[in-house]
Write a protein that holds these residues in place. Sequence first.
Motif, short mmCIF file in Angstrom:
data_model
loop_
_atom_site.label_atom_id
_atom_site.label_comp_id
_atom_site.label_asym_id
_atom_site.label_seq_id
_atom_site.Cartn_x
_atom_site.Cartn_y
_atom_site.Cartn_z
N ARG A 588 -35.71 22.55 -106.36
CA ARG A 588 -36.69 22.77 -105.48
C ARG A 588 -35.99 22.71 -104.05
NH1 ARG A 588 -42.51 19.66 -106.72
NH2 ARG A 588 -42.56 19.92 -108.99
N ASN A 589 -36.02 23.90 -103.24
CA ASN A 589 -35.37 23.91 -101.92
C ASN A 589 -34.09 23.45 -101.88
OD1 ASN A 589 -37.95 24.63 -100.85
ND2 ASN A 589 -38.65 22.43 -100.87
N GLY A 590 -33.18 23.86 -103.00
CA GLY A 590 -31.98 23.73 -102.83
C GLY A 590 -31.30 22.25 -103.40
N GLN A 591 -32.29 21.39 -103.76
CA GLN A 591 -32.39 19.99 -104.29
C GLN A 591 -32.73 19.91 -105.77
OE1 GLN A 591 -31.43 17.15 -102.38
NE2 GLN A 591 -31.34 18.67 -100.65
N ILE A 592 -32.05 18.95 -106.55
CA ILE A 592 -32.42 18.70 -107.83
C ILE A 592 -33.65 17.66 -107.55
CG2 ILE A 592 -31.79 17.62 -110.12
CD1 ILE A 592 -30.31 20.35 -109.39
N THR A 593 -34.75 17.69 -108.18
CA THR A 593 -35.70 16.80 -107.90
C THR A 593 -36.42 16.31 -109.12
OG1 THR A 593 -37.70 18.46 -107.82
CG2 THR A 593 -36.26 18.04 -105.80
N ASP A 594 -37.14 15.37 -109.10
CA ASP A 594 -38.12 14.91 -110.22
C ASP A 594 -39.23 15.90 -110.14
OD1 ASP A 594 -36.39 12.48 -110.99
OD2 ASP A 594 -37.53 11.36 -109.58
N ASP A 595 -39.88 15.76 -111.35
CA ASP A 595 -40.85 16.92 -111.46
C ASP A 595 -41.95 16.76 -110.45
OD1 ASP A 595 -41.90 14.55 -112.61
OD2 ASP A 595 -42.21 15.42 -114.57
N MET A 601 -30.69 14.66 -105.72
CA MET A 601 -29.39 15.19 -105.70
C MET A 601 -29.33 16.88 -105.20
SD MET A 601 -26.50 15.62 -108.81
CE MET A 601 -24.66 15.19 -108.20
N ALA A 602 -28.55 17.00 -104.19
CA ALA A 602 -28.44 18.19 -103.43
C ALA A 602 -27.90 19.33 -104.44
CB ALA A 602 -27.82 18.45 -102.15
N LEU A 603 -28.29 20.56 -104.58
CA LEU A 603 -27.60 21.60 -105.44
C LEU A 603 -25.96 21.57 -105.04
CD1 LEU A 603 -27.89 23.36 -107.92
CD2 LEU A 603 -28.54 24.98 -106.22
N ALA A 604 -25.76 21.69 -103.80
CA ALA A 604 -24.23 21.90 -103.47
C ALA A 604 -23.47 20.79 -103.76
CB ALA A 604 -24.39 21.65 -101.70
#
Length: 789
Positions: A588-595, A601-604
């Motif tokens: 979500r929004n360029g981030q690895i998130t919990d559900d 963690m940032a995707l970058a």
Amino acid sequence: MSFTDPDRPSRQIGRALPRSASRRLAQGRGRFASDITLPRMVHAAFVRSPHAHAELGAIALDAARAMPGIVGVFDAAAIDPWCTPWVGTLTHLAGLKSAPQYPLARGRVRFHGEPVAMVLATSRAEAEDAAEQITVDYQPLPPVVDALAALAPDAVPIHPELGDNLAFERRIEAGDIAAAMAMADEIITLDFDFARHTGVTLEPRAVVADWNEGEQRLTVHAGTQVPHMLQDIYALHFGLAAHQVRVLAPDVGGSFGIKIHIYPDEMAAIAASRALRRPVRFVADRLESFIGDIHARGHQVRAQIGVTRAGDITFFDVDDLTGIGPYSAYPRTSAVEANQVINLIGGPYAVANYRARARVVFQTKAMMSQYRAVGHPIATTVTEALVDAAARRIGVDPVTLRRRNLIADDAYPCQSASGMRFEALSHHGCLEKLHAMMGYDALRAEQAALRARGVRRGIGIASFIEITNPGAAFYGVGGAHISAQEGATIRLDAAGHVVLQAGVTEQGQGTETILAQIAAEALGLAPEQVLVRLGDTDSTPYGGGTWASRGAGVGGEAAWQAAHALRGQLLTLAASLLQADPSRLDLRNGQITDDDGTARMALADLARIAHFRPDTLPPGIVPELAATRHHVPRDYPFAFTNGVQGSLVEIDTETGFITLLRHWVVEDCGTIINPLLVDEQIRGGVVQGLGAALFEACRYDAEGQMTNATMADYLVPMAAEMPDIEIGHVCTPTAETALGAKGAGEAGTAAAAAAVLNAVNDALAPDAALLTALPLTPARVLAALGVIG
């Protein structure tokens, strides 16, 4: 997943975003084929036949060769060793015939503007000056201009070796026509005459061909919709392997189906590049475009409808005749338009009794073939004009007759009398929405009040079906190397951005934008973080390109599947680092998130680790940062869409002028990826349809000369003449794909002319006047009113 939920995380599908290329193009930063300049490049100009039909005698080339700046001069004998001829037939169109076609005319010319000789020079002006020095001995033959006359027993065969001028014939008979005729209380017969017209693209056809002798490789920059199709054809006819041919489609200034065909002048220019071992550019000027581009829509149709006094349509009976020029176009043929006309007539209606004949004939005019909404405007106009005529005959409102006879929205899946299979359509839902949008009852009351004051105002309705997302049933089954599948490759780069490469192409409809939205939604990114690359056979997955409204439905589905595969890879990789269950993670929004949306963690950062520090990953974890997926429709040959259009017009009975007051469209293209782009595609299509209704016609004289091949004489719709176009939607997603998207690019064109024709005839009903010929010129209106002869 439901794309109708506005609160879903990372929502991108369904957003109204402008085309990503708009700013660049508005600043003059577009790069079209005609902008490309290569070292040692020369320019092609052609000597074209002034006759529609003639034997070719001597061609004197020496004077041209002596002109300044001339690099090469070619006639057929000089160019033929470099390129094999082509024949535009498909095996599933049984009985279709055509003669071989060559880059330059051999022995005989068969249409006004056919290329006879080619000059190559260091500038286009020098090439044109030298071309004027070439003399050709023409021995005129009788022209074959009229399609019906071409079938007469004494007609001159355009290709003597083929025996006659009938290129193709097909018949359909379903149900019991005799019984349906007996059942009908009224039988209405109408004769339609549809004028030829052409695409008039903002950017004319253009190619820059570069044969590299050292690499033994041909590179062609082309304003095209179909790079991989061209790669295959160029390899075949220039004696090369496919890997020796690269086709690039840069920015394309409109196409509308005009740029999916093989043209002899373009093949000649490419052959010249091989012969001269240097780049060759050919850009058609506007005159060459009018007389050399594909034409379409030239049909003569006699049609009947039967109806009971209760309002039940009992049958349709159709005889379609079309003249296609001297050759069947390659590789898609010139029989598909007529074939689709008889496939689509009556399609929206629950009518089991249907008889149709299509005849396709050769004539000495420019070739006809596929152009936006192939066959749909003819089929829709014939069908809907018949329905309105039936309503007038039995004295019911045209909406009432449609409500009684349109296929019910709960009747799917089903099949039309012509054999077209429908998965799920929404004719009644669309009609009721249009009725409300128009304020139909109020318009009828206003019309009655105005008629009492002598004002001729008319209301027209036209339901339609549209073929989109075609599978192999369109061309592959007939032997054409035109891909039905579409591919997409997607990868995560080191900066955390996504690069998407796809086989579909962009001609201004917003393909790049919708693909970016699709990938962005799957990967939890903003669309501007997705870099889309199209139109290069060296780097994009093999695909069919853009035609028949397949960009979103087929190409978009491939992108969605590839993005979902990459999503899974990224979540698995992130889970290995975070010691988490990948099924409990999200993007979500360029981030690895919990559900629950908590950022982990940032995707970058994930991209950085995968690219630069894979040594920190747990044992056995290999970062996979790319995915390729392909999609091809399988369950249905086509994903049909549907809709309905409405038109309000006013007629000046003294001048015959028609004023377009308002126009409405309700369309069902399934899941809408980008509402802004869909609506503008529909509006653009409507404008082209209104051009056919009121303005556009390729006019020929008895000698086969096109008499209006300039923008001063060929009328196109202008902004000042266009009405407000209001658009609404019904959404019936196709179940064959995860996206549920169907096509929308041809819906506007499909029924606009039909709606206007019905509105005009409605306006003229008090005068017992009826028009069935397009375009609806002032002269035709006045003739129908008896004002002029």
